[in-house]
Structure formats: C-alpha cells, structure tokens
Motif scaffolding. Sequence first.
Motif, PDB file in Angstrom:
ATOM      1  N   ARG A   1      -9.801 -20.310  -7.020  1.00 56.97           N
ATOM      2  CA  ARG A   1      -9.951 -20.054  -8.459  1.00 56.97           C
ATOM      3  C   ARG A   1      -8.701 -20.455  -9.235  1.00 56.97           C
ATOM      4  O   ARG A   1      -8.777 -20.758 -10.429  1.00 56.97           O
ATOM      5  CB  ARG A   1     -10.247 -18.573  -8.697  1.00 56.97           C
ATOM      6  N   ALA A   2      -7.549 -20.471  -8.571  1.00 55.30           N
ATOM      7  CA  ALA A   2      -6.294 -20.767  -9.263  1.00 55.30           C
ATOM      8  C   ALA A   2      -6.165 -22.226  -9.657  1.00 55.30           C
ATOM      9  O   ALA A   2      -5.316 -22.576 -10.465  1.00 55.30           O
ATOM     10  CB  ALA A   2      -5.111 -20.374  -8.376  1.00 55.30           C
ATOM     11  N   ARG A   3      -6.980 -23.094  -9.090  1.00 55.71           N
ATOM     12  CA  ARG A   3      -6.976 -24.522  -9.417  1.00 55.71           C
ATOM     13  C   ARG A   3      -5.579 -25.111  -9.221  1.00 55.71           C
ATOM     14  O   ARG A   3      -4.818 -25.315 -10.162  1.00 55.71           O
ATOM     15  CB  ARG A   3      -7.490 -24.783 -10.827  1.00 55.71           C
ATOM     16  N   THR A   4      -5.270 -25.415  -7.989  1.00 58.61           N
ATOM     17  CA  THR A   4      -3.965 -25.974  -7.634  1.00 58.61           C
ATOM     18  C   THR A   4      -3.992 -27.497  -7.726  1.00 58.61           C
ATOM     19  O   THR A   4      -5.046 -28.128  -7.655  1.00 58.61           O
ATOM     20  CB  THR A   4      -3.587 -25.560  -6.206  1.00 58.61           C
ATOM     21  N   ALA A   5      -2.811 -28.091  -7.872  1.00 57.10           N
ATOM     22  CA  ALA A   5      -2.720 -29.552  -7.869  1.00 57.10           C
ATOM     23  C   ALA A   5      -2.885 -30.108  -6.462  1.00 57.10           C
ATOM     24  O   ALA A   5      -3.418 -31.202  -6.276  1.00 57.10           O
ATOM     25  CB  ALA A   5      -1.384 -29.995  -8.455  1.00 57.10           C
ATOM     26  N   LEU A   6      -2.411 -29.359  -5.456  1.00 63.33           N
ATOM     27  CA  LEU A   6      -2.456 -29.807  -4.071  1.00 63.33           C
ATOM     28  C   LEU A   6      -3.466 -28.990  -3.281  1.00 63.33           C
ATOM     29  O   LEU A   6      -3.869 -27.893  -3.688  1.00 63.33           O
ATOM     30  CB  LEU A   6      -1.080 -29.673  -3.418  1.00 63.33           C
ATOM     31  N   ASN A   7      -3.879 -29.517  -2.144  1.00 59.01           N
ATOM     32  CA  ASN A   7      -4.723 -28.766  -1.224  1.00 59.01           C
ATOM     33  C   ASN A   7      -3.891 -27.682  -0.546  1.00 59.01           C
ATOM     34  O   ASN A   7      -2.712 -27.881  -0.245  1.00 59.01           O
ATOM     35  CB  ASN A   7      -5.304 -29.694  -0.156  1.00 59.01           C
ATOM     36  N   VAL A   8      -4.524 -26.531  -0.263  1.00 62.05           N
ATOM     37  CA  VAL A   8      -3.808 -25.401   0.318  1.00 62.05           C
ATOM     38  C   VAL A   8      -4.610 -24.829   1.481  1.00 62.05           C
ATOM     39  O   VAL A   8      -5.783 -24.497   1.332  1.00 62.05           O
ATOM     40  CB  VAL A   8      -3.561 -24.280  -0.717  1.00 62.05           C
TER      41      VAL A   8
ATOM     42  N   THR B   1       0.526 -35.557 -14.042  1.00 57.04           N
ATOM     43  CA  THR B   1      -0.568 -35.873 -14.967  1.00 57.04           C
ATOM     44  C   THR B   1      -1.235 -34.622 -15.515  1.00 57.04           C
ATOM     45  O   THR B   1      -1.966 -34.697 -16.502  1.00 57.04           O
ATOM     46  CB  THR B   1      -1.633 -36.715 -14.259  1.00 57.04           C
ATOM     47  N   GLY B   2      -1.022 -33.478 -14.877  1.00 58.63           N
ATOM     48  CA  GLY B   2      -1.703 -32.247 -15.268  1.00 58.63           C
ATOM     49  C   GLY B   2      -2.993 -32.011 -14.519  1.00 58.63           C
ATOM     50  O   GLY B   2      -3.607 -30.945 -14.660  1.00 58.63           O
ATOM     51  N   ALA B   3      -3.433 -32.962 -13.724  1.00 59.38           N
ATOM     52  CA  ALA B   3      -4.661 -32.794 -12.945  1.00 59.38           C
ATOM     53  C   ALA B   3      -4.458 -31.734 -11.865  1.00 59.38           C
ATOM     54  O   ALA B   3      -3.385 -31.639 -11.268  1.00 59.38           O
ATOM     55  CB  ALA B   3      -5.067 -34.124 -12.313  1.00 59.38           C
ATOM     56  N   ARG B   4      -5.510 -30.968 -11.610  1.00 61.44           N
ATOM     57  CA  ARG B   4      -5.462 -29.917 -10.592  1.00 61.44           C
ATOM     58  C   ARG B   4      -6.691 -30.019  -9.690  1.00 61.44           C
ATOM     59  O   ARG B   4      -7.569 -29.156  -9.716  1.00 61.44           O
ATOM     60  CB  ARG B   4      -5.382 -28.537 -11.246  1.00 61.44           C
ATOM     61  N   PRO B   5      -6.747 -31.062  -8.868  1.00 65.46           N
ATOM     62  CA  PRO B   5      -7.927 -31.284  -8.040  1.00 65.46           C
ATOM     63  C   PRO B   5      -7.841 -30.679  -6.647  1.00 65.46           C
ATOM     64  O   PRO B   5      -8.691 -30.951  -5.791  1.00 65.46           O
ATOM     65  CB  PRO B   5      -7.966 -32.807  -7.945  1.00 65.46           C
ATOM     66  N   GLY B   6      -6.809 -29.872  -6.390  1.00 61.83           N
ATOM     67  CA  GLY B   6      -6.610 -29.345  -5.043  1.00 61.83           C
ATOM     68  C   GLY B   6      -7.759 -28.469  -4.581  1.00 61.83           C
ATOM     69  O   GLY B   6      -8.446 -27.828  -5.379  1.00 61.83           O
ATOM     70  N   ARG B   7      -7.962 -28.429  -3.285  1.00 57.61           N
ATOM     71  CA  ARG B   7      -9.012 -27.619  -2.679  1.00 57.61           C
ATOM     72  C   ARG B   7      -8.417 -26.744  -1.587  1.00 57.61           C
ATOM     73  O   ARG B   7      -7.329 -27.009  -1.082  1.00 57.61           O
ATOM     74  CB  ARG B   7     -10.107 -28.509  -2.086  1.00 57.61           C
ATOM     75  N   VAL B   8      -9.149 -25.713  -1.229  1.00 55.54           N
ATOM     76  CA  VAL B   8      -8.745 -24.869  -0.107  1.00 55.54           C
ATOM     77  C   VAL B   8      -9.165 -25.549   1.186  1.00 55.54           C
ATOM     78  O   VAL B   8     -10.332 -25.923   1.353  1.00 55.54           O
ATOM     79  CB  VAL B   8      -9.380 -23.472  -0.214  1.00 55.54           C
TER      80      VAL B   8
END
Length: 485
Positions: free
Chosen positions: A63-70, A470-477
């Motif tokens: 839900r936090a919408r990260t830039a990187l995958n975590v 860029t401000g994009a936050r496409p990271g996924r769990v």
Amino acid sequence: CFHGVTSVIVGNCGLTLAPCKPEDRDTLLHTFVRVEGMEISVLRSAVEWSWTDTAGYLDAIARARTALNVGTLVGHCALRQYVMGEDSVERAATAGEIAAMQSSLREALRAGALGFSTNQNARHFRDDGKPLPSRLAAPEEINALGQVLAGEKRGVIQMSSAPGGVARIDQVAELSLAIGRPVIWNAILHIWSNPGLWRDQLLATERAFKRGAQAWANTNARAFNNRFTLKDAQEFDEFPTWRGLMFMPHEERKEAFRNPDTRAKLRWEAVEDPKPVIFHKRWDLVYIIKPALPKNAGLAGMSVADLARAREKELLDAFLDLALEEDLDTLFQTALTNGDPDAVAQIVASPYTVIGQSDAGAHLAIDAGFGYCTGLLGTFVREKKALPMEEAIRKLTGMQAEIFGVPDRGRLTPGLAADVVVFDPATVGPREPELTHDLPGGAARLVQQADGIRLVLVNGDVVLEGGDLTGARPGRVLRGTGKER
C-alpha cells in the motif's frame, strides 16, 4: 536506485517489525535503536502500525507504493518477542514456545516472506542494555526454525554474528545440509585485527560447498567507515568497561572518562590487551572527522595517533581529553574492516561470496552503505580488474534472485520483470556521502549519490534518469513463491 538497485531485501540480522503484538510495538522498535543506530523518536514518528503478522506487514508495504521492489525476511527478535514477551531477553525458549515460533514462521513463509534471519552477535544490545532477543536462542531453537524452511521447501536463513573462524563455517554448513536450504552468513571481510582470517574462511567455505552445503558467505565491496561520538559509539561494545560507560547518563559518563582508574581499564581493553578482538586497536586508523569547537577545526583529518604525538600525550588520554573538551561531541571515524583493497578484491571475486551487507538504511548518521554495488563495478571491475564485468553483474542480480528464490527477477529474459539498469562502465562509482536532515523531526542521515548510472527501470517504469528521480513508484512486494501483489 541512485546506484542501480531495483530490489531490496529487508529484515536482516534478526531485526524486523513483524510479527508484533500491539502491546509490544515500542519494545520491538527499541531492538533497532542501538544495533542499527536509529533514534527512537524517528522510528516512532515514521512507523505507522497497521499489522500484527508478516502477511499484514507485506500488505502495508504494498500500500505504501515504493519506488523499488521490496522483499523481507522474518526476524528472530520479532518472533521471540511475539511468542515470549520480555522473557525473550532473559532465557532460552521452551519446547512449546519454539513450536509457536515455528507456526508463526510457517505462516510468514506462506504469505511470501523470503526466509528467516537471526542475530548471534555478542556486541548487539537493546538500548536498555539487554541483549537482543535472538542472542538468547539455543542452537536447538535455530535448528527447529530452520526445519520450517525445510518443510516448506522455500526460503533462506541469514545469520549474523561477530566474525568467526573455520569451526563456525562448519556449523553453518551442517545447518544448510540438515535443512536443504541456503544459509547466508555474515561475513567474510578483511579485518585489521585479524588480517589473514579471510583466507581461512574462504577455504572453509569452499570445502562446505564441495560437501553439498549452500553456505553462502556475505561480504561487501567497501570499507565500513563508521562515524561516532562518545555520546553514541558502538565501536567499543565488545569491551565490558567501555560498554558499561556507554549506557551511563551523559554527565556520569564524562566523570567516569576523567577517572584515572577507569582510564586504566579502558586503556587495557582498547589499547594494551594483545588479545585479538573486532576493534583493531590501531589508533592511527581512528580519525577526527569534525571537531565540535571552532578552535579545534585544524584537527580535522588527523588521526588519534597523530593527535597524541602533537599533544605529547598517551593515546587514550589524547582521545578522551579531546572528547571531554568538546562535551563528547567530537566526530570520529574508523574502518574496522575491508581496509586492504587487495584482500577485498579476492573476497568479492570468490564464487562462494554474496555481495551485500550494505546496511543502507541503518546506522543512518554514521555510515552510508548505498554504494557497495557501484563500488564493486567501479573499483573492483574497472580499476582492479578483480573479476569480469559480466560476473560482477551476475553476482549483483541473477545470483541474488536465485539464492533468495525470486525466479522472475535478476535476468534480462523475455517474460521476466523489466528491472533494468543502464550504466557507463567507464565512470560508474559511488560519490562521497553527504549529511542531510530529512528524517522526521529533522534528524540527520548520510546519503550517497553515484556517477555513471544513466537509467533505472523498475517493472518497466523509469524511476531514475540522468541522476534525477522521476517520482514514479512502480515497486512491488517480492514474495518467496515468485508471486507479487
């Protein structure tokens, strides 16, 4: 992402925020304060609790919408606190408590945790002086939790402890063989206090793999340049007199530092005792980074050994007298490990070492560990030619994804996730860290930029271009089954 990182794995060294009962939240935060150099006020402000188990924690990250995958491991400290409460820092677990921990770990793995981490480092304490909960675990407890991974046929174990010899590597190998899973242990490093140990460790690790064990040795491609003052130093925690003083109130600590009898004990432990320990006792390698008083500005960059000669004092007297003169605010720096780049070159080139141990995100105001990957590519590929570029990239990408069980990452192959880094091999490398104050309440942290990273894509979206976000936050769990949410 400034260094080309597209995925991070958190929860190392036995430390996570899940599982956690609501009444234990603040207690769990205190396991991070001293070990990871984090202010409790920052942690309280930054963590918005919405979970009790690992599944809920992973959902909160999504839900936090990260830039990187975590991805995350499950920390042994959290498991023990969850099952045992404050008894977790007092005693070994009962059979029933171990069974409860196994159940919680099993649920976490099925929710997507990438494995389990534990911490047996005798230098690691909570900020109240109690040992980390995981340090009270008997070997039988760790083995029992490892059997959960064996039963689920997934996950890794990450083990943190003080640097050990061949016997410890043999124990790690036995655990890996018993559970049939990878074990990543900390660490093979060049250590000033035992500069030849890394050779024996590499040979023992090679023997372990030849037996069929997956006993991966964690390492780093940089020196740990720890910054400290005598208000918050962890450098001397292995010494009982020093450690006791560092938990004293400020004024009492200063008075103890002035006491001649106490100084004699401190001197024996950190200067004179010939017994090898983690601290190198090389005061020519302890530097004054930032004097607190303007009149002492000219001391910046000087070693404590040079200071002692200049002031015609014994080493420890020169060190403590300066710190006391500046109300313990003098900023020092030293590197206990990886000070010999030729040794590091051989360590990082080994097929049995995992490049990691960045500690980025921890020790926020005393170290910046972001650049281990750009340092590998710049220093050890381009400059020292310790390993080919292709092998270095594999060790940073596909090798990591394979060990942690994330099958759709780490390779440029049709059908896999589009995590892509474009960099210039002629210029790639980390810059010097810079201090900023952007944490809650204006607390300080070190940040580090890089050269040569042109473009970073995460899941096909550009997150960094020309060195700018860029401000994009496409990271996924990242979940251990390869599934994402």
